[in-house]
Design a protein around this motif. Structure first.
Motif, PDB file in Angstrom:
ATOM      1  N   PRO A 299      -7.647 -66.733  25.532  1.00 21.22           N
ATOM      2  CA  PRO A 299      -9.060 -66.318  25.474  1.00 21.22           C
ATOM      3  C   PRO A 299      -9.985 -67.500  25.212  1.00 21.22           C
ATOM      4  O   PRO A 299      -9.593 -68.490  24.597  1.00 21.22           O
ATOM      5  CB  PRO A 299      -9.085 -65.351  24.277  1.00 21.22           C
ATOM      6  CG  PRO A 299      -7.667 -64.943  24.054  1.00 21.22           C
ATOM      7  CD  PRO A 299      -6.827 -66.103  24.503  1.00 21.22           C
ATOM      8  N   ASP A 300     -11.197 -67.370  25.653  1.00 21.89           N
ATOM      9  CA  ASP A 300     -12.228 -68.354  25.358  1.00 21.89           C
ATOM     10  C   ASP A 300     -12.847 -67.951  24.019  1.00 21.89           C
ATOM     11  O   ASP A 300     -13.852 -67.243  23.958  1.00 21.89           O
ATOM     12  CB  ASP A 300     -13.276 -68.379  26.471  1.00 21.89           C
ATOM     13  CG  ASP A 300     -14.343 -69.445  26.256  1.00 21.89           C
ATOM     14  OD1 ASP A 300     -14.420 -70.010  25.134  1.00 21.89           O
ATOM     15  OD2 ASP A 300     -15.117 -69.687  27.193  1.00 21.89           O
TER      16      ASP A 300
ATOM     17  N   ALA B  37     -16.680 -68.555  23.276  1.00 24.93           N
ATOM     18  CA  ALA B  37     -17.572 -67.659  24.010  1.00 24.93           C
ATOM     19  C   ALA B  37     -17.520 -66.243  23.431  1.00 24.93           C
ATOM     20  O   ALA B  37     -18.557 -65.586  23.281  1.00 24.93           O
ATOM     21  CB  ALA B  37     -17.202 -67.633  25.493  1.00 24.93           C
ATOM     22  N   ILE B  38     -16.320 -65.778  23.076  1.00 25.86           N
ATOM     23  CA  ILE B  38     -16.176 -64.440  22.489  1.00 25.86           C
ATOM     24  C   ILE B  38     -16.905 -64.377  21.153  1.00 25.86           C
ATOM     25  O   ILE B  38     -17.645 -63.434  20.881  1.00 25.86           O
ATOM     26  CB  ILE B  38     -14.683 -64.072  22.334  1.00 25.86           C
ATOM     27  CG1 ILE B  38     -14.045 -63.880  23.702  1.00 25.86           C
ATOM     28  CG2 ILE B  38     -14.524 -62.808  21.488  1.00 25.86           C
ATOM     29  CD1 ILE B  38     -12.527 -63.735  23.670  1.00 25.86           C
TER      30      ILE B  38
ATOM     31  N   ASN C  16     -12.705 -57.592  24.174  1.00 27.68           N
ATOM     32  CA  ASN C  16     -13.201 -58.076  25.466  1.00 27.68           C
ATOM     33  C   ASN C  16     -14.015 -59.355  25.287  1.00 27.68           C
ATOM     34  O   ASN C  16     -14.158 -59.871  24.171  1.00 27.68           O
ATOM     35  CB  ASN C  16     -13.983 -56.977  26.213  1.00 27.68           C
ATOM     36  CG  ASN C  16     -15.290 -56.609  25.521  1.00 27.68           C
ATOM     37  OD1 ASN C  16     -15.792 -57.309  24.640  1.00 27.68           O
ATOM     38  ND2 ASN C  16     -15.851 -55.477  25.927  1.00 27.68           N
ATOM     39  N   ASP C  17     -14.586 -59.876  26.383  1.00 24.65           N
ATOM     40  CA  ASP C  17     -15.306 -61.147  26.317  1.00 24.65           C
ATOM     41  C   ASP C  17     -16.633 -61.056  25.568  1.00 24.65           C
ATOM     42  O   ASP C  17     -17.273 -62.067  25.299  1.00 24.65           O
ATOM     43  CB  ASP C  17     -15.518 -61.727  27.715  1.00 24.65           C
ATOM     44  CG  ASP C  17     -16.303 -60.800  28.629  1.00 24.65           C
ATOM     45  OD1 ASP C  17     -16.617 -59.660  28.228  1.00 24.65           O
ATOM     46  OD2 ASP C  17     -16.602 -61.219  29.761  1.00 24.65           O
ATOM     47  N   ARG C  18     -17.036 -59.834  25.191  1.00 24.78           N
ATOM     48  CA  ARG C  18     -18.249 -59.644  24.385  1.00 24.78           C
ATOM     49  C   ARG C  18     -17.907 -59.426  22.904  1.00 24.78           C
ATOM     50  O   ARG C  18     -18.777 -59.127  22.102  1.00 24.78           O
ATOM     51  CB  ARG C  18     -19.046 -58.461  24.926  1.00 24.78           C
ATOM     52  CG  ARG C  18     -19.617 -58.721  26.317  1.00 24.78           C
ATOM     53  CD  ARG C  18     -20.413 -57.555  26.872  1.00 24.78           C
ATOM     54  NE  ARG C  18     -19.684 -56.302  26.924  1.00 24.78           N
ATOM     55  CZ  ARG C  18     -18.793 -55.947  27.870  1.00 24.78           C
ATOM     56  NH1 ARG C  18     -18.514 -56.785  28.841  1.00 24.78           N
ATOM     57  NH2 ARG C  18     -18.200 -54.774  27.836  1.00 24.78           N
TER      58      ARG C  18
END
Length: 193
Positions: A9-10, A13-14, A120-122
């Motif tokens: 995962p990034d 950014a998360i 998730n990415d958020r």
């Protein structure tokens, strides 16, 4: 050779995006915390049930409780002692119902304690992935993937409310149990051959 590992995962950014989903994530984590808190308090109530059934003090009952290292072993002991010591069928049935209710809550507690959470990415918690191996058509797979949606949150809140009611019912039950236990002195002695 391609890797079977999921992509990393990034995290930066998360974490940056997670600020916008903090309220929902905090609410979900608070519900999980309340589930664990309520379940643990109810499991600990079985110390008092053991205290009554064993006709002993709180510390001795807690020692017996802690010596058995699984919830299942503790409940098995409670059920066996109840069979030997409770002289009232209705009280025995009530204890069986209490144990059944507790076991139902244990399933939900295990579901949230023994899983991997998907974010998730958020930064939103979107799913649980059970850490239980399943076999299907001769293949082993990791356990069920379930969304954490509004329906699941409502299910979690209901489980917490059920545990709260169970705790009140356990406190109400203890004096009744105490009256229904055959005292050690009233039990027939057996002679050894």
């Amino acid at each position: 050779m391609p890797s079977r590992l999921p992509p990393k995962p990034d995290f930066e950014a998360i974490e940056a995006a997670a600020i916008n989903s903090a309220d929902r994530r905090t609410m979900i984590l608070a519900l999980i915390g309340n589930l664990v808190f309520s379940w643990s308090n109810n499991e600990s109530m079985f110390i008092y049930i053991l205290m009554v059934l064993l006709e002993t003090d709180e510390v001795s009952a807690a020692i017996v409780f802690a010596t058995l290292n699984t919830t299942r072993a503790r409940l098995d002991l409670v059920q066996r002692l109840a069979t030997a010591k409770i002289n009232d069928k209705e009280t025995a049935k009530t204890l069986d119902k209490i144990i059944t209710r507790f076991n139902e809550s244990t399933r939900v507690r295990n579901e949230f304690n023994h899983c991997m959470y998907t974010v998730n990415d958020r930064g939103e918690i979107t799913h649980t992935h059970a850490m239980k191996i399943r076999e299907s058509r001769g293949r082993l797979t990791l356990g069920e993937l379930r969304p954490i949606d509004d329906a699941r949150i409502a299910e979690l809140a209901k489980s917490i409310a059920d545990l709260r009611r169970l705790n009140r019912d356990l406190w109400e039950f203890l004096p009744r149990l105490q009256k229904a236990v055959v005292p050690l002195t009233a039990q027939p002695s057996r002679t050894q051959l």
